[in-house]
Design an enzyme around this catalytic site. Structure first.
Site, PDB file in Angstrom:
ATOM      1  N   SER A  38       0.808  -1.227   0.000  1.00 13.15           N
ATOM      2  CA  SER A  38       0.000   0.000   0.000  1.00 13.15           C
ATOM      3  C   SER A  38       0.836   1.269   0.000  1.00 13.15           C
ATOM      4  O   SER A  38       0.315   2.352  -0.212  1.00 13.15           O
ATOM      5  CB  SER A  38      -0.941   0.017   1.198  1.00 13.15           C
ATOM      6  OG  SER A  38      -1.853  -1.045   1.109  1.00 13.15           O
ATOM      7  N   ASN A  39       2.140   1.129   0.252  1.00 16.48           N
ATOM      8  CA  ASN A  39       2.998   2.300   0.235  1.00 16.48           C
ATOM      9  C   ASN A  39       3.216   2.721  -1.218  1.00 16.48           C
ATOM     10  O   ASN A  39       3.460   1.881  -2.078  1.00 16.48           O
ATOM     11  CB  ASN A  39       4.330   2.003   0.923  1.00 16.48           C
ATOM     12  CG  ASN A  39       5.117   3.261   1.191  1.00 16.48           C
ATOM     13  OD1 ASN A  39       5.540   3.929   0.260  1.00 16.48           O
ATOM     14  ND2 ASN A  39       5.304   3.579   2.451  1.00 16.48           N
ATOM     15  N   GLN A  40       3.136   4.014  -1.482  1.00 12.45           N
ATOM     16  CA  GLN A  40       3.194   4.520  -2.859  1.00 12.45           C
ATOM     17  C   GLN A  40       4.592   4.957  -3.301  1.00 12.45           C
ATOM     18  O   GLN A  40       4.755   5.477  -4.405  1.00 12.45           O
ATOM     19  CB  GLN A  40       2.216   5.682  -3.008  1.00 12.45           C
ATOM     20  CG  GLN A  40       0.776   5.263  -2.790  1.00 12.45           C
ATOM     21  CD  GLN A  40      -0.178   6.436  -2.789  1.00 12.45           C
ATOM     22  OE1 GLN A  40       0.126   7.495  -2.251  1.00 12.45           O
ATOM     23  NE2 GLN A  40      -1.346   6.236  -3.382  1.00 12.45           N
TER      24      GLN A  40
END
Length: 163
Positions: A38-40
């Protein structure tokens, strides 16, 4: 239990240092920077450099090195439960004096969160020979800022690489 961060991703051509606080639980488990899906972070960088997104960690590291970008964390170790920066206790900083003397071409330091800047300011302090800027966090905790806005703010990286 004490958490131990990763060594830096860097080479002698690096001009920019991207600094986080400490790897997340998922990153530590995977032994990869910004390992949580989920980290961009990686989406932002691949988009900035107009490259097809890759989940292959070696390709991710190569993207950084090819673009003269180093990656590290402010802290080398800490205590705390979970991945939130607010849970960090007893943080110990990395040795930035040695790091910057080993990589003298790094002129710009970009923090990937306000907390990373806060820890750096507290433990290391700013050097007048470097430029510092805090970018919007790529963390899922910063979901209120749309990805496109994060990418716009991160474009400042190009101004350094072109100079």
């Amino acid at each position: 239990m004490r958490k131990i961060a990763f060594p830096p991703i860097v080479d002698s051509n690096s001009q920019i240092l991207l600094l986080g606080t400490m790897p997340s639980e998922e990153s530590l488990r995977k032994q990869e920077y910004y390992g949580h899906k989920s980290n961009q972070f990686w989406k932002i960088l691949f988009t900035l450099f107009a490259q097809p997104f890759s989940i292959d960690y070696k390709e991710r590291v190569a993207l950084l090195i090819e673009n003269r970008i180093a990656l590290w964390d402010v802290l080398c170790s800490c205590e705390g439960q979970g991945s939130a920066d607010t849970s960090i206790k007893n943080g110990q900083p990395n040795n930035f004096t040695l790091f910057f003397s080993s990589y003298p071409h790094i002129t710009h330091v970009f923090f990937t969160s306000k907390k990373a800047e806060e820890f750096y300011r507290k433990h290391i302090g700013f050097d007048n020979n470097k430029v510092y800027l805090t970018l919007p966090s790529p963390s899922p905790a910063n979901a209120g800022t749309p990805l496109i806005q994060k990418i716009e703010k991160w474009k400042v990286i190009f101004s350094v690489l072109k100079s």
